[in-house]
Scaffold this motif. Structure first.
Motif, PDB file in Angstrom:
ATOM      1  N   GLN A 206      46.842  53.600  -9.944  1.00  0.00           N
ATOM      2  CA  GLN A 206      47.164  52.990 -11.391  1.00  0.00           C
ATOM      3  C   GLN A 206      48.627  53.649 -11.836  1.00  0.00           C
ATOM      4  N   ALA A 207      48.969  54.729 -11.249  1.00  0.00           N
ATOM      5  CA  ALA A 207      50.466  55.504 -11.395  1.00  0.00           C
ATOM      6  C   ALA A 207      51.408  54.523 -10.413  1.00  0.00           C
ATOM      7  N   CYS A 208      51.117  54.307  -9.400  1.00  0.00           N
ATOM      8  CA  CYS A 208      52.021  53.430  -8.672  1.00  0.00           C
ATOM      9  C   CYS A 208      52.085  51.951  -9.511  1.00  0.00           C
ATOM     10  N   PHE A 209      51.097  51.360  -9.664  1.00  0.00           N
ATOM     11  CA  PHE A 209      51.412  50.161 -10.681  1.00  0.00           C
ATOM     12  C   PHE A 209      52.150  50.149 -11.532  1.00  0.00           C
ATOM     13  N   ASP A 210      52.116  51.411 -12.372  1.00  0.00           N
ATOM     14  CA  ASP A 210      53.011  51.716 -13.478  1.00  0.00           C
ATOM     15  C   ASP A 210      54.316  51.899 -13.099  1.00  0.00           C
ATOM     16  N   PHE A 211      54.646  52.463 -11.760  1.00  0.00           N
ATOM     17  CA  PHE A 211      55.880  52.764 -11.502  1.00  0.00           C
ATOM     18  C   PHE A 211      56.531  51.420 -10.870  1.00  0.00           C
ATOM     19  N   LEU A 212      55.827  50.687 -10.499  1.00  0.00           N
ATOM     20  CA  LEU A 212      56.256  49.256  -9.819  1.00  0.00           C
ATOM     21  C   LEU A 212      57.301  48.458 -10.506  1.00  0.00           C
ATOM     22  N   PRO A 213      57.386  48.120 -11.634  1.00  0.00           N
ATOM     23  CA  PRO A 213      58.559  47.634 -12.326  1.00  0.00           C
ATOM     24  C   PRO A 213      59.876  48.525 -12.471  1.00  0.00           C
ATOM     25  N   THR A 214      59.653  49.608 -12.347  1.00  0.00           N
ATOM     26  CA  THR A 214      60.941  50.579 -11.872  1.00  0.00           C
ATOM     27  C   THR A 214      61.523  50.574 -10.706  1.00  0.00           C
ATOM     28  N   ARG A 215      60.318  50.424  -9.521  1.00  0.00           N
ATOM     29  CA  ARG A 215      60.745  50.367  -8.222  1.00  0.00           C
ATOM     30  C   ARG A 215      61.606  48.971  -7.963  1.00  0.00           C
ATOM     31  N   ALA A 216      61.090  48.002  -8.698  1.00  0.00           N
ATOM     32  CA  ALA A 216      61.766  46.747  -8.627  1.00  0.00           C
ATOM     33  C   ALA A 216      63.307  46.784  -9.040  1.00  0.00           C
ATOM     34  N   LYS A 217      63.401  47.445 -10.264  1.00  0.00           N
ATOM     35  CA  LYS A 217      64.753  47.768 -10.833  1.00  0.00           C
ATOM     36  C   LYS A 217      65.763  48.459  -9.895  1.00  0.00           C
ATOM     37  N   LEU A 218      65.125  49.652  -9.196  1.00  0.00           N
ATOM     38  CA  LEU A 218      66.033  50.351  -8.358  1.00  0.00           C
ATOM     39  C   LEU A 218      66.347  49.374  -7.072  1.00  0.00           C
ATOM     40  N   ASP A 219      65.388  48.579  -6.781  1.00  0.00           N
ATOM     41  CA  ASP A 219      66.060  47.655  -5.593  1.00  0.00           C
ATOM     42  C   ASP A 219      67.079  46.803  -6.113  1.00  0.00           C
ATOM     43  N   LEU A 220      67.131  46.418  -7.154  1.00  0.00           N
ATOM     44  CA  LEU A 220      67.945  45.398  -7.657  1.00  0.00           C
ATOM     45  C   LEU A 220      69.457  46.208  -8.064  1.00  0.00           C
ATOM     46  N   ILE A 221      69.513  47.492  -8.324  1.00  0.00           N
ATOM     47  CA  ILE A 221      70.794  48.120  -8.423  1.00  0.00           C
ATOM     48  C   ILE A 221      71.051  49.033  -7.329  1.00  0.00           C
ATOM     49  N   GLY A 222      70.499  48.374  -5.797  1.00  0.00           N
ATOM     50  CA  GLY A 222      71.027  48.832  -4.736  1.00  0.00           C
ATOM     51  C   GLY A 222      70.490  50.317  -4.025  1.00  0.00           C
ATOM     52  N   TYR A 223      69.089  50.439  -4.049  1.00  0.00           N
ATOM     53  CA  TYR A 223      68.095  51.570  -3.988  1.00  0.00           C
ATOM     54  C   TYR A 223      67.112  50.932  -3.285  1.00  0.00           C
ATOM     55  N   PRO A 224      67.255  49.828  -2.255  1.00  0.00           N
ATOM     56  CA  PRO A 224      65.976  49.150  -1.467  1.00  0.00           C
ATOM     57  C   PRO A 224      65.362  50.012  -0.541  1.00  0.00           C
ATOM     58  N   GLU A 225      65.844  50.889   0.119  1.00  0.00           N
ATOM     59  CA  GLU A 225      65.767  51.707   1.140  1.00  0.00           C
ATOM     60  C   GLU A 225      65.682  53.332   0.852  1.00  0.00           C
ATOM     61  N   THR A 226      66.562  53.691  -0.217  1.00  0.00           N
ATOM     62  CA  THR A 226      66.693  54.992  -0.383  1.00  0.00           C
ATOM     63  C   THR A 226      65.470  55.713  -1.150  1.00  0.00           C
ATOM     64  N   ASP A 227      65.069  56.770  -0.487  1.00  0.00           N
ATOM     65  CA  ASP A 227      64.085  57.455  -1.366  1.00  0.00           C
ATOM     66  C   ASP A 227      64.801  58.276  -2.168  1.00  0.00           C
ATOM     67  N   ILE A 228      64.618  58.079  -3.342  1.00  0.00           N
ATOM     68  CA  ILE A 228      65.330  59.051  -4.653  1.00  0.00           C
ATOM     69  C   ILE A 228      64.493  60.350  -4.473  1.00  0.00           C
ATOM     70  N   PHE A 229      63.542  60.354  -3.960  1.00  0.00           N
ATOM     71  CA  PHE A 229      62.631  61.713  -4.395  1.00  0.00           C
ATOM     72  C   PHE A 229      62.982  62.622  -3.150  1.00  0.00           C
ATOM     73  N   ALA A 230      63.924  62.081  -2.105  1.00  0.00           N
ATOM     74  CA  ALA A 230      63.789  62.942  -0.920  1.00  0.00           C
ATOM     75  C   ALA A 230      64.799  63.984  -1.081  1.00  0.00           C
ATOM     76  N   HIS A 231      64.584  65.200  -0.364  1.00  0.00           N
ATOM     77  CA  HIS A 231      65.294  66.409  -0.498  1.00  0.00           C
ATOM     78  C   HIS A 231      66.670  66.235  -0.177  1.00  0.00           C
ATOM     79  N   SER A 232      66.799  65.442   0.971  1.00  0.00           N
ATOM     80  CA  SER A 232      68.308  65.239   1.594  1.00  0.00           C
ATOM     81  C   SER A 232      69.252  64.957   0.763  1.00  0.00           C
TER      82      SER A 232
END
Length: 209
Positions: A183-209
């Motif tokens: 359910q947490a993943c489903f709730d985040f999914l619209p935000t994940r789609a918006k991240l794709d559209l603004i240029g973060y399709p492959e970048t893991d914004i939660f990564a340390h590097s």
């Protein structure tokens, strides 16, 4: 299984006024390709789970579909997807309508079917519902002015079984104690789609590097 054409209704530009598809609607999209900034949305298919499908053909340059968008934006309607990340982004980019709340069979599959790397809709339907669908029309020209019966049947098959699939997969998520994280993943999914559209399709914004 081939879906009978009398179970499929094709609409031009929008859903008809007054059509109520109920509190849970399966949705899928067909586009000219996989880049929403380049490849236009051509078709949105929907099903209320009653054995029928509605296909909405989207014209080139079209930026609104009031009845469709009203349903997509309706917080009281749960939207079912398979790989919702792409479909949510495609509709948001085209119409500015952000689908939520949502449920996604691909996310559910990755959480519970860890014994396989086959998470496509065809594989899910075959294993969990013993239904076989054809993917032959997947790469056909969805921008054509007239869609063939084979295209319409293919499009309908992508939403025809999602209600039944959700019922089975929700049971498996509960069995494996993964309902809450799903359910947490489903709730985040619209935000994940918006991240794709603004240029973060492959970048893991939660990564340390």
């Amino acid at each position: 299984m081939t879906i009978a054409m009398d179970k499929i209704t094709l609409h031009k530009g929008d859903l008809p006024d007054g059509l109520d598809l109920g509190p849970t609607v399966a949705i899928d999209c067909e586009t000219m390709g996989l880049n929403p900034h380049r490849d236009r949305l051509c078709l949105v298919q929907l099903s209320s789970g009653d054995g029928t499908a509605h296909l909405v053909q989207i014209a080139k340059g079209q930026t609104d579909a009031p009845n469709l968008c009203r349903m997509v934006n309706d917080a009281a309607v749960l939207k079912l997807f398979h790989y919702g990340r792409f479909d949510i982004a495609a509709m948001y980019h085209t119409f500015g309508a952000l689908a939520q709340p949502v449920w996604c069979s691909k996310i559910a599959s990755r959480l519970i079917r860890t014994y396989t790397d086959r998470h496509g809709l065809k594989a899910l339907l075959h294993e969990l519902l013993q239904e076989d669908i054809s993917k032959m029309q997947q790469t056909s020209d969805w921008g054509a002015a007239e869609l063939t019966p084979a295209q319409q049947q293919y499009a309908a098959s992508d939403v025809f079984y999602l209600h039944r699939l959700k019922e089975v997969m929700d049971g498996l998520l509960a069995r494996e104690d993964r309902t809450e994280i799903a359910q947490a993943c489903f709730d985040f999914l619209p935000t994940r789609a918006k991240l794709d559209l603004i240029g973060y399709p492959e970048t893991d914004i939660f990564a340390h590097s």
